[in-house]
Design a protein around this motif. Sequence first.
Motif, mmCIF file in Angstrom:
data_model
loop_
_atom_site.group_PDB
_atom_site.id
_atom_site.type_symbol
_atom_site.label_atom_id
_atom_site.label_comp_id
_atom_site.label_asym_id
_atom_site.label_seq_id
_atom_site.Cartn_x
_atom_site.Cartn_y
_atom_site.Cartn_z
ATOM 1 N N PHE A 24 0.824 -1.198 0.000
ATOM 2 C CA PHE A 24 0.000 0.000 0.000
ATOM 3 C C PHE A 24 0.862 1.253 0.000
ATOM 4 N N VAL A 25 1.892 1.283 0.842
ATOM 5 C CA VAL A 25 2.795 2.430 0.905
ATOM 6 C C VAL A 25 3.535 2.584 -0.421
ATOM 7 N N GLY A 26 3.933 1.468 -1.021
ATOM 8 C CA GLY A 26 4.602 1.522 -2.320
ATOM 9 C C GLY A 26 3.703 2.073 -3.405
ATOM 10 N N ILE A 27 2.433 1.683 -3.378
ATOM 11 C CA ILE A 27 1.477 2.188 -4.357
ATOM 12 C C ILE A 27 1.296 3.679 -4.170
ATOM 13 N N LEU A 28 1.222 4.123 -2.931
ATOM 14 C CA LEU A 28 1.064 5.555 -2.655
ATOM 15 C C LEU A 28 2.208 6.365 -3.236
ATOM 16 N N ALA A 29 3.402 5.835 -3.165
ATOM 17 C CA ALA A 29 4.564 6.558 -3.685
ATOM 18 C C ALA A 29 4.419 6.802 -5.182
ATOM 19 N N GLY A 30 3.703 5.920 -5.873
ATOM 20 C CA GLY A 30 3.521 6.072 -7.310
ATOM 21 C C GLY A 30 2.358 6.961 -7.694
ATOM 22 N N CYS A 31 1.528 7.348 -6.759
ATOM 23 C CA CYS A 31 0.363 8.170 -7.065
ATOM 24 C C CYS A 31 0.762 9.614 -7.255
ATOM 25 N N GLY A 32 0.015 10.310 -8.077
ATOM 26 C CA GLY A 32 0.286 11.727 -8.290
ATOM 27 C C GLY A 32 -0.063 12.535 -7.057
ATOM 28 N N ALA A 34 -1.453 15.955 -6.303
ATOM 29 C CA ALA A 34 -2.081 17.162 -6.794
ATOM 30 C C ALA A 34 -2.606 18.013 -5.646
ATOM 31 N N VAL A 35 -2.070 17.829 -4.468
ATOM 32 C CA VAL A 35 -2.477 18.602 -3.299
ATOM 33 C C VAL A 35 -1.547 19.806 -3.210
ATOM 34 N N SER A 36 -2.100 20.986 -2.934
ATOM 35 C CA SER A 36 -1.267 22.191 -2.878
ATOM 36 C C SER A 36 -0.285 22.120 -1.709
ATOM 37 N N ASP A 37 0.817 22.824 -1.845
ATOM 38 C CA ASP A 37 1.831 22.844 -0.784
ATOM 39 C C ASP A 37 1.261 23.373 0.529
ATOM 40 N N SER A 38 0.408 24.407 0.455
ATOM 41 C CA SER A 38 -0.162 24.951 1.697
ATOM 42 C C SER A 38 -1.109 23.955 2.360
ATOM 43 N N ASP A 39 -1.850 23.178 1.554
ATOM 44 C CA ASP A 39 -2.725 22.142 2.116
ATOM 45 C C ASP A 39 -1.901 21.027 2.745
ATOM 46 N N ILE A 40 -0.790 20.657 2.097
ATOM 47 C CA ILE A 40 0.099 19.641 2.660
ATOM 48 C C ILE A 40 0.650 20.103 4.006
ATOM 49 N N THR A 49 0.478 12.567 16.749
ATOM 50 C CA THR A 49 1.705 11.770 16.801
ATOM 51 C C THR A 49 1.441 10.269 16.820
ATOM 52 N N GLN A 50 0.309 9.821 17.365
ATOM 53 C CA GLN A 50 0.039 8.386 17.430
ATOM 54 C C GLN A 50 -0.527 7.837 16.118
ATOM 55 N N PHE A 51 -0.801 8.679 15.136
ATOM 56 C CA PHE A 51 -1.320 8.214 13.855
ATOM 57 C C PHE A 51 -0.166 7.774 12.964
ATOM 58 N N GLU A 52 -0.354 6.653 12.279
ATOM 59 C CA GLU A 52 0.596 6.175 11.280
ATOM 60 C C GLU A 52 0.132 6.539 9.875
ATOM 61 N N ALA A 53 -1.190 6.610 9.692
ATOM 62 C CA ALA A 53 -1.750 6.920 8.378
ATOM 63 C C ALA A 53 -3.184 7.401 8.545
ATOM 64 N N LEU A 54 -3.652 8.140 7.552
ATOM 65 C CA LEU A 54 -5.052 8.568 7.498
ATOM 66 C C LEU A 54 -5.461 8.549 6.037
ATOM 67 N N ARG A 55 -6.634 8.008 5.767
ATOM 68 C CA ARG A 55 -7.156 7.985 4.403
ATOM 69 C C ARG A 55 -8.537 8.597 4.414
ATOM 70 N N PRO A 114 9.834 7.667 6.873
ATOM 71 C CA PRO A 114 11.020 7.975 7.684
ATOM 72 C C PRO A 114 11.381 9.466 7.677
ATOM 73 N N GLY A 115 11.024 10.172 6.595
ATOM 74 C CA GLY A 115 11.350 11.590 6.492
ATOM 75 C C GLY A 115 10.232 12.532 6.896
ATOM 76 N N GLY A 116 9.117 12.031 7.380
ATOM 77 C CA GLY A 116 7.979 12.885 7.757
ATOM 78 C C GLY A 116 6.681 12.276 7.266
ATOM 79 N N TRP A 117 5.836 13.100 6.662
ATOM 80 C CA TRP A 117 4.532 12.652 6.172
ATOM 81 C C TRP A 117 4.483 12.726 4.656
ATOM 82 N N ALA A 118 3.868 11.738 4.020
ATOM 83 C CA ALA A 118 3.582 11.754 2.591
ATOM 84 C C ALA A 118 2.095 12.028 2.434
#
Length: 157
Positions: A24-32, A34-40, A49-55, A114-118
């Motif tokens: 799943f994480v690998g697939i996410l890396a391949g997705c485009g 299109a979210v703005s930098d300010s939204d990110i 901090t206790q969250f690993e992922a949110l969809r 490892p580097g933050g949030w994707a």
Amino acid sequence: MKTLTFARRLRVGGGCTRVTLAVFVGILAGCGNAVSDSDIQFVTAAMPTQFEALRMYGAVPFRDGSIGLSGHGPARLQQGCEAVIRSARGAFRESVVLDSESAEYFELDISRTPGGWAVTTDGLAEPSSNSVGLRTQFTNCLTAIKDKLRAQPETVQ
């Protein structure tokens, strides 16, 4: 915001689930992305901090066959939200489906790296230019999941 339904909590563990999560994480890396930098920046600053992922995703409304819920008018997708949360007992999933006055829903994947949030869109729906709506629904998702966890504190311990 009105929370409509809660999906069953699933424990994350075991070899098969870890492999699935890695894919799943690998697939996410391949997705485009299109979210703005300010939204990110908004999303990553708000992630607990206790969250690993949110969809965030479009969810089909629940229909139980009641007279008032028959096929009157077109069904609109609702905002679904699912988080993977760390606890002392291991990681688990928590899901909610939100009712919204708007017909708009948002598809977003947020995962810890490892580097933050994707933060990416999942590629199924056209990215929205509605930054305010995205931020509002994101905040509503976090609030609903946190409220559910507060109501069931034994799940986080």
